[in-house]
Design a protein around this motif. Structure first.
Motif, PDB file in Angstrom:
ATOM      1  N   GLN A   1      -0.703 -12.759   5.570  1.00 27.62           N
ATOM      2  CA  GLN A   1      -1.846 -11.993   6.035  1.00 27.62           C
ATOM      3  C   GLN A   1      -1.336 -10.738   6.752  1.00 27.62           C
ATOM      4  OE1 GLN A   1      -4.216 -14.339   4.309  1.00 27.62           O
ATOM      5  NE2 GLN A   1      -5.365 -13.203   5.838  1.00 27.62           N
ATOM      6  N   GLY A   2      -2.229  -9.799   6.973  1.00 26.98           N
ATOM      7  CA  GLY A   2      -1.856  -8.632   7.765  1.00 26.98           C
ATOM      8  C   GLY A   2      -2.217  -7.328   7.084  1.00 26.98           C
ATOM      9  N   ALA A   3      -2.530  -6.324   7.902  1.00 25.40           N
ATOM     10  CA  ALA A   3      -2.802  -4.989   7.382  1.00 25.40           C
ATOM     11  C   ALA A   3      -1.497  -4.344   6.930  1.00 25.40           C
ATOM     12  CB  ALA A   3      -3.461  -4.141   8.468  1.00 25.40           C
ATOM     13  N   SER A   4      -1.588  -3.535   5.902  1.00 30.42           N
ATOM     14  CA  SER A   4      -0.402  -2.806   5.443  1.00 30.42           C
ATOM     15  C   SER A   4      -0.115  -1.649   6.396  1.00 30.42           C
ATOM     16  CB  SER A   4      -0.633  -2.266   4.028  1.00 30.42           C
ATOM     17  OG  SER A   4      -1.625  -1.248   4.062  1.00 30.42           O
ATOM     18  N   ILE A   5       1.024  -1.039   6.232  1.00 33.12           N
ATOM     19  CA  ILE A   5       1.390   0.088   7.091  1.00 33.12           C
ATOM     20  C   ILE A   5       0.422   1.254   6.903  1.00 33.12           C
ATOM     21  CG2 ILE A   5       3.009   1.042   5.408  1.00 33.12           C
ATOM     22  CD1 ILE A   5       3.408   1.026   9.264  1.00 33.12           C
ATOM     23  N   THR A   6      -0.191   1.372   5.731  1.00 30.10           N
ATOM     24  CA  THR A   6      -1.150   2.455   5.503  1.00 30.10           C
ATOM     25  C   THR A   6      -2.528   2.132   6.074  1.00 30.10           C
ATOM     26  OG1 THR A   6      -1.680   1.559   3.307  1.00 30.10           O
ATOM     27  CG2 THR A   6       0.023   3.263   3.421  1.00 30.10           C
ATOM     28  N   GLU A   7      -2.803   0.846   6.300  1.00 34.39           N
ATOM     29  CA  GLU A   7      -4.103   0.428   6.830  1.00 34.39           C
ATOM     30  C   GLU A   7      -4.118   0.277   8.352  1.00 34.39           C
ATOM     31  OE1 GLU A   7      -5.389  -2.462   3.049  1.00 34.39           O
ATOM     32  OE2 GLU A   7      -4.229  -3.265   4.737  1.00 34.39           O
ATOM     33  N   ILE A   8      -2.953   0.110   8.926  1.00 34.71           N
ATOM     34  CA  ILE A   8      -2.894  -0.315  10.323  1.00 34.71           C
ATOM     35  C   ILE A   8      -3.500   0.697  11.286  1.00 34.71           C
ATOM     36  CG2 ILE A   8      -0.573   0.583  10.810  1.00 34.71           C
ATOM     37  CD1 ILE A   8      -2.022  -2.809  11.972  1.00 34.71           C
TER      38      ILE A   8
END
Length: 237
Positions: free
Chosen positions: A134-141
């Protein structure tokens, strides 16, 4: 060893790693990961001095919280979050470490009881693009952090991550260092950010040396989980 003895050993390891890294005393917090552990074990750890406990499954956590309500435990939710579980999570936990998308952040803020004050949040980042995590990507964070920071009933505290397992200390540190760099960029943007939750039983020393402020430890404290613990949880869902 007893849970109390395990706790003392872990605390000493944290202190030693903190000192080795040249960091301030008490700059790293221990979160006891109590998923799949019996209530009496949590109670034993609390009586030994541990106050923060992390749970990953709501169906397991709610009965534990109810049974241990006489103790001033700070409960952290650290597992994947389904939309239909946000109301219960917002009502029973002091922290949520696994917020990975705006929809979940919005629901947690809307459903947080006003009498409980703001819910402490770390955004979970999947910095290394693991398909199983799980987790937001570096572009979404960044969009996620901005949104959390604007919510009236959420208190943005920082980042949580579970990097890929590595066999070498050098590889562990390389991953943790990248997360630390991101954390410092975020910390300079948001005044309330002070938490980098990374590192578990197998890699907490490397995480501390690379700037972790909170380590999540279960097995080293409580011992191995029962072999069939996942099946038992599914049966209780």
């Amino acid at each position: 060893m007893s849970i109390a003895e395990n706790l003392r050993q872990i605390e000493q390891q944290i202190e030693d790693a903190t000192h080795k890294a040249g960091r301030a005393v008490n700059s790293v917090t221990l979160l006891a990961v109590s998923k799949a552990q019996k209530i009496n074990k949590i109670e034993e750890a609390f009586k030994a001095g541990q106050k923060l406990f992390g749970e990953s499954y709501l169906s397991e956590a709610i009965p534990k919280i109810a049974s241990l309500k006489e103790y001033p435990i700070e409960w952290h939710f650290i597992g994947p979050i389904q939309s239909n579980k946000t109301k219960e999570i917002a009502s029973h936990f002091a922290w949520v470490q696994s917020v990975d998308r705006i929809k979940i952040a919005r629901r947690l803020s809307e459903q947080r009881p006003e009498n409980l004050g703001a819910l402490n949040i770390t955004a979970q980042i999947n910095m290394f693009d693991e398909s199983t995590k799980q987790g937001a990507s570096i572009t979404e964070i960044y969009d996620l952090l901005d949104f959390i920071n604007q919510q009236p009933n959420l208190n943005l505290k920082g980042l949580m991550s579970i990097p890929p397992k590595q066999s070498s200390e050098a590889a562990q540190k390389q991953q943790f260092h990248k997360l630390q760099e991101l954390f410092h960029r975020i910390k300079s943007t948001y005044s309330g950010v002070d938490t980098l939750s990374m590192g578990m039983s197998g890699d907490m020393i490397s995480a501390i040396e690379e700037g972790s402020t909170m380590v999540r430890v279960g097995t080293a404290l409580f011992g191995a989980r029962p072999e069939n613990w996942k099946q038992q949880l599914k049966g209780n869902s």
